[in-house]
Motif scaffolding. Structure first.
Motif, mmCIF file in Angstrom:
data_model
loop_
_atom_site.group_PDB
_atom_site.id
_atom_site.type_symbol
_atom_site.label_atom_id
_atom_site.label_comp_id
_atom_site.label_asym_id
_atom_site.label_seq_id
_atom_site.Cartn_x
_atom_site.Cartn_y
_atom_site.Cartn_z
ATOM 1 N N MET A 1 0.844 -1.178 0.000
ATOM 2 C CA MET A 1 0.000 0.000 0.000
ATOM 3 C C MET A 1 0.890 1.243 0.000
ATOM 4 O O MET A 1 1.934 1.271 0.643
ATOM 5 C CB MET A 1 -0.907 -0.027 1.232
ATOM 6 N N ASP A 2 0.477 2.241 -0.677
ATOM 7 C CA ASP A 2 1.230 3.483 -0.779
ATOM 8 C C ASP A 2 1.327 4.163 0.588
ATOM 9 O O ASP A 2 0.370 4.166 1.366
ATOM 10 C CB ASP A 2 0.517 4.375 -1.793
ATOM 11 N N ASN A 3 2.494 4.751 0.897
ATOM 12 C CA ASN A 3 2.696 5.425 2.182
ATOM 13 C C ASN A 3 1.701 6.560 2.389
ATOM 14 O O ASN A 3 1.222 6.784 3.504
ATOM 15 C CB ASN A 3 4.115 5.975 2.278
ATOM 16 N N PHE A 4 1.389 7.269 1.329
ATOM 17 C CA PHE A 4 0.435 8.370 1.435
ATOM 18 C C PHE A 4 -0.936 7.868 1.884
ATOM 19 O O PHE A 4 -1.579 8.475 2.743
ATOM 20 C CB PHE A 4 0.323 9.109 0.097
ATOM 21 N N LEU A 5 -1.389 6.761 1.326
ATOM 22 C CA LEU A 5 -2.690 6.203 1.703
ATOM 23 C C LEU A 5 -2.687 5.736 3.148
ATOM 24 O O LEU A 5 -3.678 5.909 3.864
ATOM 25 C CB LEU A 5 -3.068 5.046 0.773
ATOM 26 N N ILE A 6 -1.584 5.164 3.580
ATOM 27 C CA ILE A 6 -1.483 4.704 4.972
ATOM 28 C C ILE A 6 -1.559 5.891 5.918
ATOM 29 O O ILE A 6 -2.287 5.864 6.915
ATOM 30 C CB ILE A 6 -0.183 3.904 5.181
ATOM 31 N N LEU A 7 -0.812 6.943 5.619
ATOM 32 C CA LEU A 7 -0.834 8.135 6.467
ATOM 33 C C LEU A 7 -2.213 8.788 6.474
ATOM 34 O O LEU A 7 -2.672 9.276 7.510
ATOM 35 C CB LEU A 7 0.224 9.134 5.997
#
Length: 95
Positions: A1-7
């Motif tokens: 999963m993309d870091n941006f989506l996780i954040l």
């Protein structure tokens, strides 16, 4: 999963947790009200916002008091003013 989506999801979860708390910390209050850290410090130092300092150091804010403070000095909409004027006119008209 993309870091941006996780954040983004983590941020959403934090906001949901804050929504259920009754007492907020300084940082949570900044997030909840949208007030900057420096302005919130000014408000607490001048005593213009309700807060507590139980040990003389950390600041805490009761959410109910914050809501009341945020909603003070409310202004009526044009529709509310017109409705009140119309009701007053009908109530006080001469017969």
């Amino acid at each position: 999963m993309d870091n941006f989506l996780i954040l983004e999801r983590l941020d959403r979860l934090e906001r949901l947790l804050i929504a259920h708390k009754e007492v907020l910390t300084f940082e949570e209050t900044c997030d909840y009200t949208g007030i900057s850290r420096s302005y919130l410090y000014k408000l607490t130092a001048s005593g213009n916002i309700p807060h507590s300092k139980p040990n003389g150091k950390m600041l805490f804010f009761e959410k109910a008091k914050l809501n009341a403070w945020l909603l003070q000095n409310s202004r009526k909409s044009n529709w509310e003013i017109e409705t009140e004027a119309l009701n007053y006119t009908f109530k006080n008209r001469r017969r």
